[in-house]
Design an enzyme around this catalytic site. Sequence first.
Site, PDB file in Angstrom:
ATOM      1  N   ASP A  29      -5.159  -6.935   4.045  1.00  0.00           N
ATOM      2  CA  ASP A  29      -5.127  -5.551   4.520  1.00  0.00           C
ATOM      3  C   ASP A  29      -6.440  -5.205   5.228  1.00  0.00           C
ATOM      4  OD1 ASP A  29      -3.894  -2.867   4.604  1.00  0.00           O
ATOM      5  OD2 ASP A  29      -5.547  -2.331   3.274  1.00  0.00           O
TER       6      ASP A  29
ATOM      7  N   LYS B 161      -7.296  -4.342   9.222  1.00  0.00           N
ATOM      8  CA  LYS B 161      -8.037  -3.138   9.608  1.00  0.00           C
ATOM      9  C   LYS B 161      -9.257  -3.495  10.450  1.00  0.00           C
ATOM     10  CE  LYS B 161      -6.580  -0.395   5.587  1.00  0.00           C
ATOM     11  NZ  LYS B 161      -7.008   0.236   4.329  1.00  0.00           N
TER      12      LYS B 161
END
Length: 811
Positions: free
Chosen positions: A675, A679
């Site tokens: 994740d 990002k």
Amino acid sequence: MKVLKFGGTSVGSVKSILSLKRIVENEAKKQSVVVVVSALGGITDKLLQTSQLALKGDEQWKVEFDAMVDRHHKMIDTIITDTSDRENLFKSIDALFEQLKSIYFGVYLIHDLSEKTQDAIVSYGERLSSKIVATLIRGAKWFDSRNFIKTERINGKHTLDSELTNKLVKDTFAELPRISLVPGFISRDKNTERTTNLGRGGSDYTAAIIAAALNAEVLEIWTDVDGFMTADPRVIKSAYTINELSYIEAMELCNFGAKVIYPPTIYPVCVKNIPIKVKNTFNPEAPGTIIKNKIDGDSKPIKGISSINGTALITVTGLSMVGVIGVNRRIFTALANEGISVFMVSQASSENSTSIGVREQDVEEAVRVLNEEFKNEIADGAMFPMHAECGLATIAIVGENMKHAAGIAGKLFGTLGRSGISVIACAQGASETNISFVVKSDFLRKSLNVLHDSFFLSEYKVLNLFICGVGTVGGKLIEQIKNQYEELKERNKLKLNVVGIASSHNAIFDRDGLDLDNYREALKASEPSTNETLKEKILNMNIFNSVFVDCTASKDVASLYQSLLEHNVSIIAANKIAASSEYENYERLKKTAIQRGVVFRFETNVGAGLPIIGTINDLRNSGDKILKIEAVLSGTLNFIFNAISGVVPFSETVRLAKEKGYSEPDPRIDLSGMDVVRKLVILSREAGYRVEQDDVEKNLFVPDEYFQGSLDDFWKKLPELDAEFEAKRKTLDIEHKRWRFVATLDGGKTSVGLQAVGPEHPFYNLEGSNNIVLLTTERYKEYPMMIQGYGAGASVTAAGVFANIMSIANI
């Protein structure tokens, strides 16, 4: 005195005809009135249809004829209460029906229907209705309009003889009764005395002719709408009644499909400066629309939008046309001689092509006529055979104030372009009161809606939202939209219209907006849906100001973005997959959005509701350069490492993050660092660097084997790590340090990993699930810019998505 005209719907039912009676009697108390009436609603069409049955020798004509007789008889039985009046009216009406029946029978026997016979047949609609209304309104005097409305034959058409008609009208009404009752539409040839008519909609024209000849105070057109509307209310729900129009504006709207008034009606009263008032028989208290010469205090550049569907465009082209005088004269003369009307002309400045707009029913004949007219030039190769394109619609924006407003045309075409609507041809007169353009019929509804919205004819700006994903973020977003709906309407004049909602298996749609109170029940009861059917439904709806809002984490949903953007649907994505996918795909999505004039925004991909991406974009757009990014980007991991303690082991903090909604549905995505990698890739790209996920150096804290197998296996094995983490945590405590999972971009190189930071570090006091970003730029080099705040949670993320939606509303 006044002239009042009542259309077919105004005499089409018992309720409407009794309303007519009240309106006329109230006006007659104040002054003399001339009342002009149309045939009962639908009767003119029925007269024509029945004549065609008789022509074909189809005995069904008798059934249709009897139905017309029965309809008129029932109307008389219901509304005429006086026995003597009713009997006399029946005699008069039945005599007319006997004449009509004889005409039909003659057509049936000889299988011939001449124009003269057809004109005679359609005249009975008004002759019958006017007799009924004259009997209903006590004291009304009936006049046969054929005695004073005179026509002559010009170019194969019945044309009004204005001079003779004006004289006869003045003579007929020299002594004006309190109530005069006149059948509209019908007339008589001045030479042959045969019955003629003024064309469909000619009852309006009859009324205007009488009003002009008698210098009436006002001409009132009573119909079934409250007046002229800003657009067709059947297409645009937010259309509203226009209070005032100039004669020119009304004429332009009528010529382009607004069927409120028959276009020739306006000229006779305009010359005499007699106002026209359009009123609703079914709602007589409504103020209606007033049409007059000059509108005071009028500031709106656009008054209304009108359209003609079923348009065909014929292009006359050839090098021989350049600089040759008389080509256009030949085009229009040839068409006029065949009675073909041209309602729009567009010519290239090079003069080598002229495009003309005609109705689709005329296109074959128009092409034949023009090919015949230019057959020699076509044979020589100096011109090409006529090219016709059908399946089109013509739209006109109308307003006298356009001539005083710069940039209207630019705004018009820019608005259409951003909505993915191609303009095939356009025309603007030197008077600048009308800009007309042609689009494909499939885009008519969308064009009308987006223009109505864009030119502030709508009270509200509308965004039509398709929301995909109804989990924690999607559910919260829908709740926020529902709670803010009325306030946004009131404060921002904005309507957030949720027209589609999709879950992982089902989808519901409603062009007018879904009920957000019961959408979950509706989803359960709906048909199964796939991503492909979802895309097809959105594109087929072809709705204006469309926004696709992705609140999923699905790769398949992200794969729809390119196609949606290409069809001018804006994208708001909480889903990180598209923006962090292969760089070519990311770049293609961004470029497509720019090229199509729509929006692709994904602020919540990083930092939930924090304005991180927007800030980076603002810095770059102002000429700054991002040199370094240091960030804690996972609210989940920050929560975990803030919550871990001697009494709350590592595995329990992971479970708490899942329960509080901070983590992904599968926490392994957070723990694997994937994740954060996504990002960081997104931030790096927005900062101007070409970065792929594989370029990111990963220093992870959970061994790879914990990510193998099922999610249940993961939860069972996770406590095995608790002892190791507790030992390391104790060491950190002694050193007065804390864990932070940090993402770094430095000189184009990227990395993620667990770091121990001391009290002097900006990340040390980061609490709960907060995120923090340090931006070192050429301008913020010594003291980096810091953005900090909540970085996880469904409500915060949904609010960030909501903010992205609102940013589109402000464009």
